[in-house]
Design an enzyme around this catalytic site. Structure first.
Site, short mmCIF file in Angstrom:
data_model
loop_
_atom_site.label_atom_id
_atom_site.label_comp_id
_atom_site.label_asym_id
_atom_site.label_seq_id
_atom_site.Cartn_x
_atom_site.Cartn_y
_atom_site.Cartn_z
N ALA A 140 41.62 60.61 116.23
CA ALA A 140 42.46 59.59 115.59
C ALA A 140 43.89 59.99 115.91
O ALA A 140 44.34 61.06 115.51
CB ALA A 140 42.23 59.57 114.09
N TYR A 225 34.79 51.94 111.90
CA TYR A 225 34.84 51.44 110.52
C TYR A 225 34.84 49.93 110.54
O TYR A 225 35.40 49.31 111.46
CB TYR A 225 36.10 51.95 109.82
CG TYR A 225 36.17 51.53 108.38
CD1 TYR A 225 35.23 52.01 107.47
CD2 TYR A 225 37.13 50.64 107.95
CE1 TYR A 225 35.26 51.59 106.15
CE2 TYR A 225 37.17 50.22 106.62
CZ TYR A 225 36.23 50.70 105.73
OH TYR A 225 36.26 50.28 104.42
N TYR A 235 42.27 45.65 109.30
CA TYR A 235 41.38 46.60 109.99
C TYR A 235 40.49 45.90 111.01
O TYR A 235 40.80 45.86 112.20
CB TYR A 235 40.55 47.44 108.99
CG TYR A 235 40.11 48.72 109.68
CD1 TYR A 235 40.79 49.91 109.49
CD2 TYR A 235 39.07 48.69 110.61
CE1 TYR A 235 40.43 51.05 110.20
CE2 TYR A 235 38.71 49.83 111.32
CZ TYR A 235 39.39 51.00 111.11
OH TYR A 235 39.04 52.12 111.82
#
Ligand code: NAI
Length: 394
Positions: A140, A225, A235
């Protein structure tokens, strides 16, 4: 040095080496308490191994299955008057614990996006370990220097197409307010895909394959995710979601490559929303996590990184049969988060959350203590008044 947490927005600029070691040990103890995972990984490469999901994966592989692990990470060592970043201390603690358990553990600190780090990893694995049977991609990062073009790509966390307004929380100050985020430009979308999409994962797999370092039947996994509709504009349908779609594209290509190589496989595991350094930087998501924790803890279904990965290994990857995949070919470790009853309760609480009701309706306290634990603060049994040496070396 006496170390105290110094929180600045969504980062803590100090870290406690003894506390980080205690945090690593907690995760080791959790994995050990669940007993060995038979037929687990033997030799694992973890890219993004020092914190969050990557560290938990490394711990589950080593202490659950006795795997030799090679970890790649990017952390800053201590400087004269400031401690290192937590991943630095975590990695030292992990390596010490692994070696005293008789397990091979080597780590390389540097930019995983670069050709140089890939090459150094390949050489070390060739010389010391031999072919790996598990490759975990758990990076990340906010930026990537492209190894071919030299262009610096910076990822953004923005909606696509339309502005997005929702509640967010300053987790440090406990203030809930509305935030409006303007949509990303085409360039920002492309940059985010370049950083958090699947190209670099493919480059890693090609480098390992070219060097003959993938064991027949090897597995590779990367994490993603999805989450509930309340976070989709930022997101799933935002810049990061488009990058995750690209990660899924890469998973299909790597799956074909590994399938041709002794019937191996690659897949995406969709994990639960958790407090990590990466997730704390996303607008709206920390408030969602605080509500989610409240609901899941009351229901007794809350899990952290190590619980998630222990479950991934024990019930999916090394369960002796095939993976249970959703319609999109993904493993769903977010199944408990996405239960309709959990999401119904989160959605019912959401409109009622204000600065005044934050403490009562959400688990903001749990969020804060999890956040501080990432930096080694608030661990039981650690003497935070002790004068400690922050200058640890591997
Ligand atoms: P994290 O911030 O805790 O860990 C990131 C890791 O990547 C660290 O080990 C860091 O050193 C390493 N790293 C970053 N840039 C690097 C570079 N250039 N070279 C080498 N290493 C580098 O993040 P987290 O949350 O564990 O994220 C890992 C993956 O899990 C990401 O793909 C994320 O999208 C995914 N994920 C996270 C969820 C969450 O709620 N935290 C939920 C579901 C998926």
């Amino acid at each position: 040095m006496i170390l105290r947490p110094k929180v600045r927005g969504f980062v803590c600029i100090t870290a406690h080496p003894v506390g980080c070691a205690a945090h690593v040990q907690e995760q080791i103890d959790y994995v050990r308490s669940h007993g060995p995972i038979s037929n687990g990984p033997k030799k694992a490469l973890i890219i993004g191994a020092s914190t969050g999901y990557g560290l938990a994966t490394r711990i589950a592989a080593a202490f659950g299955s006795g795997a030799a692990t090679f970890g790649v990470y990017y952390d800053r060592p201590s400087e004269e008057d400031r401690p290192a970043t937590p991943g630095w201390y975590n990695t030292i603690a992990f390596e010490r614990a692994a070696r005293s358990a008789g397990l091979y553990a080597r780590s390389l600190n540097g930019d995983a996006f670069s050709d140089a780090i890939k090459q150094q990893t390949v050489e070390a694995i060739r010389n010391e370990l031999g072919a790996v049977d598990l490759v975990v991609y758990s990076l990340a990062s906010p930026r990537r220097v492209h190894p071919r073009t030299g262009v610096i790509h910076k990822s953004v966390l923005k909606p696509v197409g339309l502005p997005y307004t929702n509640k967010t929380v300053d987790t440090d100050l406990g203030i809930v307010s509305d935030i409006t985020i303007e949509p990303a430009t085409e360039q920002e979308i492309a940059d985010t895909v370049a950083v958090m999409g699947g190209e670099d994962w493919e480059l890693w797999m090609q480098a390992l394959q070219t060097a003959g370092l993938l064991a027949p039947g090897a597995t590779s996994v990367a994490y993603s995710y999805i989450g509930p509709e309340v976070t989709w504009p930022i997101y799933r349908n935002g810049t990061i979601g488009l990058a995750k779609n690209d990660l899924e594209r890469a998973a299909r290509r790597i799956d074909a490559l590994l399938d041709a190589h002794g019937h191996g496989r690659a897949f995406i595991s969709v994990n639960k929303a958790l407090v990590t350094q990466a997730s704390s930087a996303i607008p709206v998501v920390p408030l969602y996590i605080s509500v989610l924790y409240k609901v899941m803890k009351a229901q007794g279904t809350h899990e952290g990184c190590i619980e998630q990965i222990q479950r991934l290994f024990a019930t999916q990857m090394y369960n002796g049969s095939s993976l249970a995949l959703d319609d999109g070919g993904r493993v769903r470790l977010d199944d408990r988060e996405m239960q309709p009853e959990v999401q119904r309760q989160v959605a019912a609480l959401w409109p009622r959350i204000t600065t005044e009701t934050l403490a009562e309706l959400t688990d903001i306290q749990g969020y804060r203590s999890e956040f501080l634990k990432l930096f080694g603060f608030g661990l039981a049994g650690v003497d935070y008044e002790a004068d400690i040496d922050p200058h640890l070396k591997l």
